[in-house]
Design a protein around this motif. Sequence first.
Motif, PDB file in Angstrom:
ATOM      1  N   PRO A 291    -101.938  45.405  76.704  1.00  0.00           N
ATOM      2  CA  PRO A 291    -102.661  46.298  75.794  1.00  0.00           C
ATOM      3  C   PRO A 291    -102.299  46.094  74.332  1.00  0.00           C
ATOM      4  CG  PRO A 291    -101.013  47.505  77.057  1.00  0.00           C
ATOM      5  CD  PRO A 291    -101.098  46.150  77.660  1.00  0.00           C
ATOM      6  N   VAL A 292    -101.042  45.759  74.050  1.00  0.00           N
ATOM      7  CA  VAL A 292    -100.659  45.479  72.661  1.00  0.00           C
ATOM      8  C   VAL A 292    -101.439  44.278  72.136  1.00  0.00           C
ATOM      9  CG1 VAL A 292     -98.778  44.656  71.189  1.00  0.00           C
ATOM     10  CG2 VAL A 292     -98.386  46.562  72.755  1.00  0.00           C
ATOM     11  N   LYS A 293    -101.637  43.286  72.978  1.00  0.00           N
ATOM     12  CA  LYS A 293    -102.423  42.111  72.578  1.00  0.00           C
ATOM     13  C   LYS A 293    -103.870  42.507  72.291  1.00  0.00           C
ATOM     14  CE  LYS A 293    -103.587  37.362  73.932  1.00  0.00           C
ATOM     15  NZ  LYS A 293    -105.030  37.477  73.594  1.00  0.00           N
ATOM     16  N   ILE A 294    -104.432  43.398  73.111  1.00  0.00           N
ATOM     17  CA  ILE A 294    -105.789  43.881  72.850  1.00  0.00           C
ATOM     18  C   ILE A 294    -105.864  44.499  71.460  1.00  0.00           C
ATOM     19  CG2 ILE A 294    -107.515  45.599  73.529  1.00  0.00           C
ATOM     20  CD1 ILE A 294    -106.570  45.180  76.442  1.00  0.00           C
ATOM     21  N   ALA A 295    -104.870  45.320  71.141  1.00  0.00           N
ATOM     22  CA  ALA A 295    -104.842  45.978  69.832  1.00  0.00           C
ATOM     23  C   ALA A 295    -104.691  44.962  68.701  1.00  0.00           C
ATOM     24  CB  ALA A 295    -103.709  47.001  69.789  1.00  0.00           C
ATOM     25  N   LEU A 296    -103.712  44.076  68.834  1.00  0.00           N
ATOM     26  CA  LEU A 296    -103.429  43.132  67.754  1.00  0.00           C
ATOM     27  C   LEU A 296    -104.538  42.103  67.568  1.00  0.00           C
ATOM     28  CD1 LEU A 296     -99.627  42.596  68.375  1.00  0.00           C
ATOM     29  CD2 LEU A 296    -100.661  43.667  66.359  1.00  0.00           C
ATOM     30  N   ASP A 297    -105.195  41.731  68.639  1.00  0.00           N
ATOM     31  CA  ASP A 297    -106.299  40.774  68.521  1.00  0.00           C
ATOM     32  C   ASP A 297    -107.439  41.337  67.679  1.00  0.00           C
ATOM     33  OD1 ASP A 297    -105.001  38.848  69.966  1.00  0.00           O
ATOM     34  OD2 ASP A 297    -106.149  39.134  71.821  1.00  0.00           O
ATOM     35  N   LYS A 298    -107.502  42.643  67.564  1.00  0.00           N
ATOM     36  CA  LYS A 298    -108.490  43.285  66.700  1.00  0.00           C
ATOM     37  C   LYS A 298    -107.906  43.653  65.334  1.00  0.00           C
ATOM     38  CE  LYS A 298    -112.183  43.586  69.378  1.00  0.00           C
ATOM     39  NZ  LYS A 298    -113.529  43.083  68.976  1.00  0.00           N
ATOM     40  N   LEU A 299    -106.671  44.162  65.331  1.00  0.00           N
ATOM     41  CA  LEU A 299    -106.081  44.644  64.088  1.00  0.00           C
ATOM     42  C   LEU A 299    -105.783  43.517  63.101  1.00  0.00           C
ATOM     43  CD1 LEU A 299    -103.655  47.304  65.582  1.00  0.00           C
ATOM     44  CD2 LEU A 299    -105.507  47.795  63.966  1.00  0.00           C
ATOM     45  N   ILE A 300    -105.283  42.398  63.584  1.00  0.00           N
ATOM     46  CA  ILE A 300    -104.931  41.312  62.663  1.00  0.00           C
ATOM     47  C   ILE A 300    -106.157  40.800  61.910  1.00  0.00           C
ATOM     48  CG2 ILE A 300    -104.082  38.938  62.541  1.00  0.00           C
ATOM     49  CD1 ILE A 300    -102.016  39.756  64.726  1.00  0.00           C
ATOM     50  N   PRO A 301    -107.260  40.469  62.586  1.00  0.00           N
ATOM     51  CA  PRO A 301    -108.454  40.066  61.835  1.00  0.00           C
ATOM     52  C   PRO A 301    -108.994  41.186  60.930  1.00  0.00           C
ATOM     53  CG  PRO A 301    -108.644  39.426  64.140  1.00  0.00           C
ATOM     54  CD  PRO A 301    -107.460  40.317  64.039  1.00  0.00           C
ATOM     55  N   PHE A 302    -108.881  42.428  61.400  1.00  0.00           N
ATOM     56  CA  PHE A 302    -109.336  43.564  60.594  1.00  0.00           C
ATOM     57  C   PHE A 302    -108.586  43.619  59.272  1.00  0.00           C
ATOM     58  CE2 PHE A 302    -108.183  47.942  59.364  1.00  0.00           C
ATOM     59  CZ  PHE A 302    -109.429  48.448  59.015  1.00  0.00           C
ATOM     60  N   PHE A 303    -107.269  43.531  59.324  1.00  0.00           N
ATOM     61  CA  PHE A 303    -106.493  43.592  58.087  1.00  0.00           C
ATOM     62  C   PHE A 303    -106.714  42.342  57.232  1.00  0.00           C
ATOM     63  CE2 PHE A 303    -103.712  46.791  60.327  1.00  0.00           C
ATOM     64  CZ  PHE A 303    -103.954  47.823  59.432  1.00  0.00           C
ATOM     65  N   LYS A 304    -106.839  41.189  57.844  1.00  0.00           N
ATOM     66  CA  LYS A 304    -107.088  39.976  57.065  1.00  0.00           C
ATOM     67  C   LYS A 304    -108.420  40.059  56.326  1.00  0.00           C
ATOM     68  CE  LYS A 304    -104.170  36.595  59.373  1.00  0.00           C
ATOM     69  NZ  LYS A 304    -104.066  35.262  59.979  1.00  0.00           N
ATOM     70  N   GLU A 305    -109.417  40.591  56.991  1.00  0.00           N
ATOM     71  CA  GLU A 305    -110.730  40.716  56.358  1.00  0.00           C
ATOM     72  C   GLU A 305    -110.728  41.734  55.234  1.00  0.00           C
ATOM     73  OE1 GLU A 305    -115.263  42.251  57.408  1.00  0.00           O
ATOM     74  OE2 GLU A 305    -113.844  41.843  59.039  1.00  0.00           O
ATOM     75  N   ASN A 306    -110.059  42.858  55.440  1.00  0.00           N
ATOM     76  CA  ASN A 306    -110.161  43.959  54.493  1.00  0.00           C
ATOM     77  C   ASN A 306    -109.044  44.014  53.460  1.00  0.00           C
ATOM     78  OD1 ASN A 306    -112.603  45.482  55.477  1.00  0.00           O
ATOM     79  ND2 ASN A 306    -111.425  45.309  57.381  1.00  0.00           N
ATOM     80  N   LEU A 307    -108.069  43.138  53.587  1.00  0.00           N
ATOM     81  CA  LEU A 307    -107.041  42.998  52.558  1.00  0.00           C
ATOM     82  C   LEU A 307    -107.096  41.594  51.955  1.00  0.00           C
ATOM     83  CD1 LEU A 307    -104.026  44.797  54.301  1.00  0.00           C
ATOM     84  CD2 LEU A 307    -105.648  45.762  52.644  1.00  0.00           C
ATOM     85  N   GLN A 308    -108.305  41.083  51.784  1.00  0.00           N
ATOM     86  CA  GLN A 308    -108.486  39.751  51.229  1.00  0.00           C
ATOM     87  C   GLN A 308    -108.046  39.712  49.772  1.00  0.00           C
ATOM     88  OE1 GLN A 308    -112.195  37.574  52.185  1.00  0.00           O
ATOM     89  NE2 GLN A 308    -112.782  39.403  53.320  1.00  0.00           N
ATOM     90  N   TYR A 309    -107.647  38.525  49.347  1.00  0.00           N
ATOM     91  CA  TYR A 309    -107.239  38.336  47.956  1.00  0.00           C
ATOM     92  C   TYR A 309    -108.456  38.387  47.042  1.00  0.00           C
ATOM     93  CZ  TYR A 309    -105.561  36.085  43.709  1.00  0.00           C
ATOM     94  OH  TYR A 309    -105.257  35.795  42.408  1.00  0.00           O
ATOM     95  N   VAL A 310    -108.361  39.210  45.994  1.00  0.00           N
ATOM     96  CA  VAL A 310    -109.398  39.265  44.972  1.00  0.00           C
ATOM     97  C   VAL A 310    -108.738  38.981  43.633  1.00  0.00           C
ATOM     98  CG1 VAL A 310    -111.131  40.700  43.843  1.00  0.00           C
ATOM     99  CG2 VAL A 310    -110.700  40.952  46.293  1.00  0.00           C
ATOM    100  N   PRO A 311    -109.125  37.912  42.928  1.00  0.00           N
ATOM    101  CA  PRO A 311    -108.491  37.586  41.647  1.00  0.00           C
ATOM    102  C   PRO A 311    -108.622  38.730  40.648  1.00  0.00           C
ATOM    103  CG  PRO A 311    -109.855  35.769  42.418  1.00  0.00           C
ATOM    104  CD  PRO A 311    -110.156  36.936  43.308  1.00  0.00           C
ATOM    105  N   ALA A 312    -107.551  38.971  39.909  1.00  0.00           N
ATOM    106  CA  ALA A 312    -107.580  40.027  38.891  1.00  0.00           C
ATOM    107  C   ALA A 312    -108.598  39.667  37.819  1.00  0.00           C
ATOM    108  CB  ALA A 312    -106.192  40.215  38.284  1.00  0.00           C
TER     109      ALA A 312
END
Length: 323
Positions: A291-312
């Motif tokens: 179940p932890v893998k189920i969670a992380l397989d979704k959470l990791i891409p979620f955070f990568k997508e929504n915490l993307q680098y945006v140049p100042a």
Amino acid sequence: MKESVKFKNLSWDVAADIYFPPDFNESKKYAAIISAHPIGSCKEQTSGNVYGQALADAGFVVLAFDASFQGSSGGEPRFIEDPTLRVEDFRCACDYLVTLPYVDEKRIGVLGICGGGGYSINAAMTERRIKAVGTVTGANYGRLWREAFGNYDPIGALEKIAEQRTAEARGEKLRVDDLLPPSVEAGKKAGIKDIDVLEATDYYRTPRGQKPNGLNRSLYSHNSAAVGWDAFYLAEVLLTQPLMVVIGDKPGGFGAYRDGLEIMRRAKSEKKELVIAEGWSHYDLYDKPEPVKIALDKLIPFFKENLQYVPAQQKSTKAEAVV
């Protein structure tokens, strides 16, 4: 790699562990995630050693902290579970992260497990430095007190809390409740049948999850604030960040399944996703690999997508952005 640190909440220290990505380089800028532990738990249980480590391995800087008055953090008296102060811990965590040269202040997310999930949601509503919110079997501590923890009699619970606080103000010994039976067998003998209570006992009272600071104790006289608190209050107006809610589909008395459905309905967030780990329960999601893998397989891409680098826009930096 992990480093133990401290930061301030009002006049006391909050203890935390920073988990670093592989090949960490201080000259680079990283997205950061604040990881919050369950009720009565500590940073060495699931929020740090399981999810914190995994998110760091995925390239994030992760700050897993002990709640004020609990674990290795300061604050007296001990074992206070005050939602207002719990939420303030997140603001102070943000204050600390923005002082670190290797953290990109525009890319801070939060992950909360169990009660930490409810606190994460509530904190994000008014802490705009938090850019993405994830929860794993997140629970609304205020609802719990109005229901199961208060015997479904919130006014009666408040009266008892008031009586105890008066007694303690007059010099009586502090009432510190142990929230779980000493063993699963003892719980069953006492007539407990709820899956969440029994599985919590299996996690916290056995080598599986037992840690010196994860004591599941509560100072009874200081719970009145929780009775009147709602983790999801104003979510329809203020919760706008991308949101991912992970729950198991085996519901128990702590109510994370229903809380997950409720916040998905109420959140103003345009980007929100519900992840249901089918066949798994609240405490399975703490540490069991599948179940932890189920969670992380979704959470990791979620955070990568929504915490993307945006140049100042106004100033450039030579620091290299990662994640």
